[in-house]
Design a protein around this motif. Structure first.
Motif, PDB file in Angstrom:
ATOM      1  N   ILE A  71       2.594   6.152  -2.456  1.00  0.00           N
ATOM      2  CA  ILE A  71       3.552   7.136  -1.956  1.00  0.00           C
ATOM      3  C   ILE A  71       3.481   8.443  -2.750  1.00  0.00           C
ATOM      4  N   ASN A  72       3.206   8.386  -4.025  1.00  0.00           N
ATOM      5  CA  ASN A  72       3.157   9.597  -4.841  1.00  0.00           C
ATOM      6  C   ASN A  72       1.767  10.228  -4.897  1.00  0.00           C
ATOM      7  N   ASP A  73       0.734   9.483  -4.507  1.00  0.00           N
ATOM      8  CA  ASP A  73      -0.638   9.973  -4.611  1.00  0.00           C
ATOM      9  C   ASP A  73      -1.194  10.561  -3.318  1.00  0.00           C
ATOM     10  N   CYS A  74      -0.698  10.100  -2.169  1.00  0.00           N
ATOM     11  CA  CYS A  74      -1.255  10.514  -0.877  1.00  0.00           C
ATOM     12  C   CYS A  74      -0.243  11.330  -0.092  1.00  0.00           C
ATOM     13  N   THR A  75      -0.753  12.080   0.870  1.00  0.00           N
ATOM     14  CA  THR A  75       0.130  12.849   1.752  1.00  0.00           C
ATOM     15  C   THR A  75       0.712  11.914   2.809  1.00  0.00           C
ATOM     16  N   PHE A  76       1.799  12.373   3.440  1.00  0.00           N
ATOM     17  CA  PHE A  76       2.402  11.589   4.505  1.00  0.00           C
ATOM     18  C   PHE A  76       1.436  11.428   5.675  1.00  0.00           C
ATOM     19  N   THR A  77       0.644  12.453   5.932  1.00  0.00           N
ATOM     20  CA  THR A  77      -0.325  12.390   7.022  1.00  0.00           C
ATOM     21  C   THR A  77      -1.366  11.301   6.765  1.00  0.00           C
ATOM     22  N   TYR A  86       0.837  -1.199   0.000  1.00  0.00           N
ATOM     23  CA  TYR A  86       0.000   0.000   0.000  1.00  0.00           C
ATOM     24  C   TYR A  86       0.874   1.253   0.000  1.00  0.00           C
ATOM     25  N   LEU A  87       1.913   1.255   0.829  1.00  0.00           N
ATOM     26  CA  LEU A  87       2.820   2.407   0.865  1.00  0.00           C
ATOM     27  C   LEU A  87       3.509   2.609  -0.480  1.00  0.00           C
TER      28      LEU A  87
END
Length: 99
Positions: free
Chosen positions: A19-25, A14-15
């Motif tokens: 990683i490029n589509d979602c924020t770190f939060t 999932y990560l």
């Protein structure tokens, strides 16, 4: 001592996928950790690299079994360390200084 975070294969995939589509939060909330821990996890699994020493995985120095120059012990020690730790400590105790 911090708790050790173990991730499942699904969480790691999932990560990698998001990683490029979602924020770190968002990713941290999905995994259940804080953002700093998430960044350490990403660096540890080579998913994303960050500048700064805070997120760098621990460095494991190269080792060798070369005989000690004093006692000829072949105990594993860091590469380019020619005298074993016990001989260094003994020398410090005998003369009051390190080699």
């Amino acid at each position: 001592m911090p708790r050790h975070i173990s991730l499942t294969d699904e969480q790691l995939s999932y990560l990698r996928d998001n990683i490029n589509d979602c924020t770190f939060t968002h990713l941290a909330r999905h995994i259940g950790v804080c953002v700093d821990t998430l960044k350490r996890i990403l660096a540890r699994h080579n998913i994303k690299q960050f500048d700064g020493a805070k997120y760098v995985p621990k460095f494991k120095p190269a080792t060798w079994n070369r005989p000690c120059m004093k006692c000829k012990s072949t105990a594993t020690r860091p590469k380019w360390q020619y005298i074993c730790n016990s001989c260094k400590e003994r020398n410090h105790d005998d003369y009051g200084f390190n080699i």
